[in-house]
Design a protein around this motif. Structure first.
Motif, short mmCIF file in Angstrom:
data_model
loop_
_atom_site.label_atom_id
_atom_site.label_comp_id
_atom_site.label_asym_id
_atom_site.label_seq_id
_atom_site.Cartn_x
_atom_site.Cartn_y
_atom_site.Cartn_z
N ARG A 1 -2.54 -0.73 -3.02
CA ARG A 1 -3.72 -0.02 -2.46
C ARG A 1 -3.16 1.49 -2.31
N HIS B 1 0.65 -1.08 0.11
CA HIS B 1 -0.10 -0.10 -0.08
C HIS B 1 0.67 1.26 -0.06
N THR C 1 -8.00 2.90 0.66
CA THR C 1 -8.22 2.59 2.15
C THR C 1 -7.87 4.01 2.77
N ARG D 1 -9.49 0.65 -4.72
CA ARG D 1 -8.35 0.24 -4.13
C ARG D 1 -7.92 1.25 -3.11
#
Length: 297
Positions: free
Chosen positions: A69, A34, A101, A99
């Motif tokens: 992400r 991420h 967060t 994708r």
């Protein structure tokens, strides 16, 4: 030795896109799970710029990556209103193909984000009160529920979240928390919890505090009736007295300790030429070659 951990990288929005685009591409190519950026109007002594907004930065990052992400680390009520922010988040989730967060927190006690808008620098308890209202509005909007709400800090009148998040039931939230009240909000709303532990002069003391913080959060989760395995636990390594990417060896050591203490994810910052997170990008290259391939996450 293989470690069950996911590694993330924070890319400050302090470079024009001609430079920044390559960093987001490289973050994915390196194998980070991420990648994040700060959500501020301006940050510390970097406020004199350049500095760019998180929302268009993440939209652009989605366009130059395909599977990593992406997220905010972290967005806060210091200048965001949950009704409008829900629209931005919904768009980002759609643009990125699910994708996104969303890292969220109560916001700093002081700083440019407060001062530039002439806002009141709230004490800690009031900041968490405001953060609670922020989440009480944001959560249902991201689930495509209409919201009418009148609180101390926010009002929403028949607000809409249509079409809702690309992800189901909504964009996952990673909730920042040091104290018990914020930890309880993470237990209630979070797919994840993130901590900086706090700033300390001693590296050993910081790591002891990280382990203790993990233990406290596990207790909060248990009290809320949630299993530890249902919540991702993020540790922001660069709040420690030593920069996590000072060397590949130290980075590997830090990941090992984080995993040992029960964290599922770690965050480091892209090395900058000077000032905050000063370091050498050659270390990042070495980490990508020798450390990231050993992670099962």
């Amino acid at each position: 030795m293989t470690t069950a951990l996911r590694a993330g990288i924070v890319i400050l929005a302090d470079q024009r896109w001609a430079t920044a685009a390559g960093r987001w591409r490289r973050a994915e190519q390196y194998g980070f799970a991420h990648a994040w950026t700060y959500d501020h109007i301006g940050w510390r002594d970097l406020v004199d710029g350049p500095w760019f907004d998180a929302v268009p930065t993440l939209a652009a990052a989605a366009g130059v990556t395909s599977h990593i992400r992406l997220g905010t680390m972290v967005a806060s009520p210091n200048f965001r209103h949950p009704v409008h922010f829900a629209r931005e988040v919904t768009a980002l989730d759609d643009i990125s193909g699910g994708r996104l967060t969303l890292g969220v927190g109560a916001g700093g006690v002081a700083g440019f984000d407060n001062a530039v808008l002439g806002g009141e620098a709230l004490p800690p308890r009031a900041r968490v009160d405001r953060f609670t209202e922020f989440l009480e509005i944001l959560d249902p909007l991201l689930r495509d529920e209409a919201v009418t709400y009148r609180g101390r800090y926010y009002t929403a009148v028949d607000a809409r979240g249509t079409p809702g998040s690309f992800q189901s039931p909504r964009v996952p939230l990673v909730v920042a928390g040091l104290g018990p009240r914020s930890m309880r909000l993470a237990a209630r709303y979070g797919a994840g919890w993130v901590t900086t532990v706090g700033r300390m002069d001693s590296l050993d003391a910081w790591w002891r505090a990280a382990r203790e913080s993990m233990s406290r959060f596990a207790e909060v989760l248990a009290a809320a009736g949630r299993e530890l395995s249902t919540v991702d636990r993020y540790l922001s390594l660069d709040a420690a007295p030593r920069f996590s990417l000072s060397s590949a060896a130290y980075y590997a050591e830090a990941l090992g300790r984080a995993a040992e203490y029960g964290f599922t994810d770690v965050l480091s910052h892209w090395p900058r030429a000077d000032s905050w997170y000063a370091g050498d990008e050659a270390v990042l290259d070495e980490v990508a070659e020798t450390v990231l391939p050993t992670l099962k996450g």
